[in-house]
Motif scaffolding. Structure first.
Motif, PDB file in Angstrom:
ATOM      1  N   PHE A  13       8.067  -2.401  -9.845  1.00  0.00           N
ATOM      2  CA  PHE A  13       6.617  -2.295  -9.862  1.00  0.00           C
ATOM      3  C   PHE A  13       6.184  -0.939  -9.318  1.00  0.00           C
ATOM      4  O   PHE A  13       6.641  -0.512  -8.265  1.00  0.00           O
ATOM      5  N   THR A  14       5.276  -0.286 -10.026  1.00  0.00           N
ATOM      6  CA  THR A  14       4.731   0.991  -9.565  1.00  0.00           C
ATOM      7  C   THR A  14       3.720   0.746  -8.460  1.00  0.00           C
ATOM      8  O   THR A  14       2.842  -0.105  -8.584  1.00  0.00           O
ATOM      9  N   ILE A  15       3.855   1.514  -7.387  1.00  0.00           N
ATOM     10  CA  ILE A  15       2.884   1.491  -6.301  1.00  0.00           C
ATOM     11  C   ILE A  15       2.181   2.853  -6.372  1.00  0.00           C
ATOM     12  O   ILE A  15       2.767   3.880  -6.021  1.00  0.00           O
ATOM     13  N   PRO A  16       0.940   2.890  -6.878  1.00  0.00           N
ATOM     14  CA  PRO A  16       0.291   4.171  -7.117  1.00  0.00           C
ATOM     15  C   PRO A  16      -0.023   4.938  -5.830  1.00  0.00           C
ATOM     16  O   PRO A  16      -0.275   4.339  -4.784  1.00  0.00           O
ATOM     17  N   MET A  26       0.849  -1.193   0.000  1.00  0.00           N
ATOM     18  CA  MET A  26       0.000   0.000   0.000  1.00  0.00           C
ATOM     19  C   MET A  26       0.885   1.244   0.000  1.00  0.00           C
ATOM     20  O   MET A  26       1.911   1.268   0.663  1.00  0.00           O
ATOM     21  N   ASN A  27       0.445   2.261  -0.736  1.00  0.00           N
ATOM     22  CA  ASN A  27       1.118   3.556  -0.747  1.00  0.00           C
ATOM     23  C   ASN A  27       0.109   4.590  -0.282  1.00  0.00           C
ATOM     24  O   ASN A  27      -0.816   4.929  -1.015  1.00  0.00           O
ATOM     25  N   THR A  28       0.266   5.079   0.939  1.00  0.00           N
ATOM     26  CA  THR A  28      -0.669   6.062   1.480  1.00  0.00           C
ATOM     27  C   THR A  28      -0.249   7.485   1.148  1.00  0.00           C
ATOM     28  O   THR A  28      -0.920   8.434   1.539  1.00  0.00           O
ATOM     29  N   ASP A  82      11.535   6.171  -3.852  1.00  0.00           N
ATOM     30  CA  ASP A  82      11.401   7.344  -2.997  1.00  0.00           C
ATOM     31  C   ASP A  82      11.418   7.004  -1.518  1.00  0.00           C
ATOM     32  O   ASP A  82      12.051   7.707  -0.730  1.00  0.00           O
ATOM     33  N   ALA A  83      10.730   5.966  -1.116  1.00  0.00           N
ATOM     34  CA  ALA A  83      10.624   5.619   0.308  1.00  0.00           C
ATOM     35  C   ALA A  83      11.895   4.974   0.846  1.00  0.00           C
ATOM     36  O   ALA A  83      12.060   4.868   2.054  1.00  0.00           O
ATOM     37  N   GLY A  84      12.775   4.515  -0.043  1.00  0.00           N
ATOM     38  CA  GLY A  84      13.995   3.868   0.418  1.00  0.00           C
ATOM     39  C   GLY A  84      13.749   2.434   0.830  1.00  0.00           C
ATOM     40  O   GLY A  84      12.857   1.764   0.306  1.00  0.00           O
ATOM     41  N   ASP A  85      14.524   1.957   1.788  1.00  0.00           N
ATOM     42  CA  ASP A  85      14.431   0.569   2.232  1.00  0.00           C
ATOM     43  C   ASP A  85      13.325   0.383   3.263  1.00  0.00           C
ATOM     44  O   ASP A  85      13.201   1.163   4.207  1.00  0.00           O
ATOM     45  N   ASP A 117       3.150   8.566  -6.638  1.00  0.00           N
ATOM     46  CA  ASP A 117       3.507   7.184  -6.972  1.00  0.00           C
ATOM     47  C   ASP A 117       4.917   6.891  -6.468  1.00  0.00           C
ATOM     48  O   ASP A 117       5.755   7.790  -6.390  1.00  0.00           O
ATOM     49  N   ASP A 118       5.168   5.650  -6.126  1.00  0.00           N
ATOM     50  CA  ASP A 118       6.526   5.200  -5.798  1.00  0.00           C
ATOM     51  C   ASP A 118       6.784   3.951  -6.612  1.00  0.00           C
ATOM     52  O   ASP A 118       5.874   3.401  -7.246  1.00  0.00           O
TER      53      ASP A 118
END
Length: 168
Positions: A87-90, A46-48, A127-130, A52-53
């Motif tokens: 994979f794109t996480i919208p 999930m991307n809150t 963007d979010a890193g590890d 996009d990431d």
């Protein structure tokens, strides 16, 4: 079974503070067979966040190589392939890593997976890193993977008949 569900819940909650916009839910891993040196992990990411990431890599010490894979149809045969771009996480959405689709692949596993084992996996996002996740091994899911239900087979055949086979 309660232990596996508890471990799955723990995997859902475990993520680094640097990746506050990324959540991992319903994670589990399997080994392809008791004698095969390969396994896979499945989950919902999930991307809150508001942008996009991209999941760009995965790593783990349980195998010689850990890769992002997908299934493709080639000459009427489903084959697994590494996905170079990830994979794109919208934004405000999710991406499911599922059997027969996108997944994390463990190649050359060091030791056979045992039901209830916890795999430590690092998911790397653009963007979010590890994001560190603990993924429980649920070998009960393996029998579900090896046997497609009659309804799924019929649905697949109906899809082929409606849309034809892709021969590009």
């Amino acid at each position: 079974m309660k232990t596996i569900l508890s471990l799955a819940a723990a995997a859902t909650l475990f993520a680094s503070a640097a990746a506050a916009d990324i959540e991992v839910h319903h994670a589990y891993a399997i080994q392809s067979s008791p004698v095969a040196p390969a396994g896979a992990a499945f989950m919902v990411i999930m991307n809150t966040g508001d942008a996009d990431d991209q999941l760009i890599a995965a790593s783990s010490d349980v195998s010689a190589r850990t890769e992002l894979h997908t299934h493709i149809m080639e000459d009427g045969v489903a084959k697994m392939r590494e996905v170079e771009g990830g994979f794109t996480i919208p934004a405000q959405g999710h991406h499911e890593l599922a059997r027969g689709a996108d997944h994390v692949m463990f190649l050359g596993i060091n030791e056979p997976f045992e039901d209830g084992d916890i795999l430590h996996v690092t998911l790397t996002f653009r963007d979010a890193g590890d994001v560190e996740v603990e993924i429980p091994v649920d070998l009960g899911q393996l029998s579900n993977m090896n046997a497609m239900s009659h309804d799924e087979m019929m649905e697949s055949e109906e899809h082929k008949m409606e849309h034809g086979s892709d021969s590009h």
